[in-house]
Design a protein around this motif. Structure first.
Motif, PDB file in Angstrom:
ATOM      1  N   SER A   1       0.833  -1.211   0.000  1.00 45.48           N
ATOM      2  CA  SER A   1       0.000   0.000   0.000  1.00 45.48           C
ATOM      3  C   SER A   1       0.854   1.242   0.000  1.00 45.48           C
ATOM      4  O   SER A   1       0.663   2.163  -0.794  1.00 45.48           O
ATOM      5  CB  SER A   1      -0.891   0.054   1.245  1.00 45.48           C
ATOM      6  OG  SER A   1      -2.144  -0.492   0.979  1.00 45.48           O
ATOM      7  N   PHE A   2       1.824   1.250   0.922  1.00 49.93           N
ATOM      8  CA  PHE A   2       2.601   2.477   1.026  1.00 49.93           C
ATOM      9  C   PHE A   2       3.578   2.649  -0.121  1.00 49.93           C
ATOM     10  O   PHE A   2       3.854   3.777  -0.529  1.00 49.93           O
ATOM     11  CB  PHE A   2       3.278   2.603   2.392  1.00 49.93           C
ATOM     12  CG  PHE A   2       3.260   4.029   2.847  1.00 49.93           C
ATOM     13  CD1 PHE A   2       2.090   4.593   3.336  1.00 49.93           C
ATOM     14  CD2 PHE A   2       4.377   4.833   2.690  1.00 49.93           C
ATOM     15  CE1 PHE A   2       2.037   5.930   3.684  1.00 49.93           C
ATOM     16  CE2 PHE A   2       4.337   6.175   3.046  1.00 49.93           C
ATOM     17  CZ  PHE A   2       3.168   6.726   3.539  1.00 49.93           C
TER      18      PHE A   2
ATOM     19  N   ALA B   1      -1.323   8.497   8.370  1.00 50.95           N
ATOM     20  CA  ALA B   1      -1.675   7.790   7.122  1.00 50.95           C
ATOM     21  C   ALA B   1      -1.163   6.356   7.147  1.00 50.95           C
ATOM     22  O   ALA B   1      -1.835   5.435   6.689  1.00 50.95           O
ATOM     23  CB  ALA B   1      -1.103   8.526   5.916  1.00 50.95           C
ATOM     24  N   LYS B   2       0.029   6.165   7.732  1.00 56.85           N
ATOM     25  CA  LYS B   2       0.592   4.813   7.764  1.00 56.85           C
ATOM     26  C   LYS B   2      -0.192   3.910   8.706  1.00 56.85           C
ATOM     27  O   LYS B   2      -0.218   2.697   8.537  1.00 56.85           O
ATOM     28  CB  LYS B   2       2.065   4.866   8.209  1.00 56.85           C
ATOM     29  CG  LYS B   2       2.973   5.432   7.132  1.00 56.85           C
ATOM     30  CD  LYS B   2       4.432   5.002   7.321  1.00 56.85           C
ATOM     31  CE  LYS B   2       5.272   5.628   6.219  1.00 56.85           C
ATOM     32  NZ  LYS B   2       6.634   5.128   6.145  1.00 56.85           N
TER      33      LYS B   2
ATOM     34  N   SER C   1      -4.898   5.622   4.116  1.00 53.96           N
ATOM     35  CA  SER C   1      -3.930   5.112   3.144  1.00 53.96           C
ATOM     36  C   SER C   1      -4.605   4.821   1.816  1.00 53.96           C
ATOM     37  O   SER C   1      -4.147   5.231   0.760  1.00 53.96           O
ATOM     38  CB  SER C   1      -3.298   3.813   3.641  1.00 53.96           C
ATOM     39  OG  SER C   1      -2.077   4.052   4.278  1.00 53.96           O
TER      40      SER C   1
END
Lengths: 228, 228
Positions: free
Chosen positions: A125-126, B118-119, B125
């Motif tokens: 995702s990241f 966000a992480k 995300s």
DNA sequence: AATGAAAGTTGACGACTGTCAACCTCAGTT
DNA sequence: AACTGAGGTTGACAGTCGTCAACTTTCATT
């Protein structure tokens, strides 16, 4: 104020970096490798995206056709790069077409499966967030560099970008893209490309024989691309 | 083949959709609201990004300056939209500058804090992934629509985009952007914008008095923008 | 209401580059 | 070795649009 070619290249080769083996295996399970010949179409703009792709061998041109039928190359993918995930991730039709430039080998990941795994793997995702953010920057940079520029400057920039794309070892890369494609990438016409390449050749900047362009003096091209 | 203006607008207003209250509170804790006046600079290209922004009131123009000093507007943010997260997410310098177009109120989220949240928030995300993917498409569409087009066609398209940006209620929006900015957005010169607007006015397509442009016949503009 | 600066307008001019048309080159095939 | 078609090259020409310069209008401020 040095010329930095990396501003113009995606980093999609990092898509699977530090993704857990568990998910790598899952990705393996939903993928297959296909062989494609020059001129074949991987997908067409306006169609529903079905897969995510990774180039194992060859080159793929991404192009968009405008209302008046003229097409424009927006990017060329080469070994290691991943593509096709953007429309899948936002549930949109393909805004561009993908055409095989030279005999290619492509790993094809099932789209639904890919999204499913991406939602479960935080690292994937990241990576996506990072890659998407960066790809946007590449675009902004490219557009910024192409607008307000003369054709000669645009062609110089595209040649420098192609020079990296066609690099395979330490020797001077041989750019085998057709004049029509170089024109489509530089947003100009084939005739203008021929004229400008002839001019560059007269200046000793490159050689242009037998459908092969070889850059001899990168520094001068960089200066031209930056608008002197 | 209907003209679809939504192809040209980001969807960053959906950034916080279905994010858990827990994280919304955390986001609240790392944010503050600032007031900015016309002409002020929020950030400059080449600088290190420090924050993520959300427009509560006003308009912000995003522009890029090329080597020869000419600048080009790449987007205009208005109420509800979020921006500035891209360079933060990929650890790059700002590729563009942000300038206040009219008195604005902006919510500023600390960049490091935003990335951290966000992480941890899967929904945030994935909203980012979706928004980034879609924003890329908007760009491809815009570039595709602007290239290979005459100035008249480009200006028509930009006017249609601005018409949506300046919409506040059901009545015809009043576009108060300066001619120089319209030129910068359409990739042409101020003089050409004036000439084309005069032409459009003669055709009864719009009115152009006292620095205000009002579109009267959207359909004709759409036909022109599409290249007939 | 006067003032000055910023924004907008109009005209003249010419270079750039796209278009059209004809022609050439070359690799692959028979 | 001749053939063929795609790709490449060259020349002539004209329209668009950017540049420069002068002028007018608008608006905020006093």
């Amino acid at each position: 104020m040095n010329f930095d070619i990396s501003k113009y290249h995606f980093r999609s080769d990092k898509l699977f970096n530090s993704v857990l083996p568990l998910y790598i295996d899952e990705l393996q399970a939903i993928s297959k490798v296909v062989q494609l010949k020059k001129g074949e179409e991987l997908y067409r703009e306006g169609s529903m995206p079905k897969a995510v792709y990774r180039v194992k061998k060859g080159k793929i041109k991404i192009q968009q056709t405008s209302a008046d039928g003229k097409s424009r190359i927006v990017y060329i993918y080469t070994v290691g790069e991943c593509f096709g995930f953007r429309p899948i991730l936002c549930n949109e039709m393909h805004p561009v077409s993908a055409l095989i430039l030279e005999e290619s080998e492509i790993e094809v990941y099932n789209g639904k499966g890919f999204v499913d795994i991406a939602k479960r793997s935080p690292n994937l995702s990241f990576n996506l967030v990072e890659i998407l953010s960066f790809e946007f920057n590449v675009w902004i940079n490219l557009i910024g560099s192409l607008s307000h520029k003369s054709t000669k400057e645009r062609i110089a920039l595209i040649l420098l970008i192609l020079n990296e794309k066609y690099r395979t070892s330490d020797i001077d890369p041989i750019i085998t893209l057709s004049k029509a494609d170089i024109a489509s990438y530089s947003e100009t016409t084939e005739e203008t490309v021929v004229r400008v390449l002839t001019f560059f050749k007269e200046q000793g900047i490159l050689s242009n024989e037998a459908k092969k362009v070889i850059i001899k003096n990168k520094r001068i091209l960089e200066i031209i691309a930056e608008g002197f």
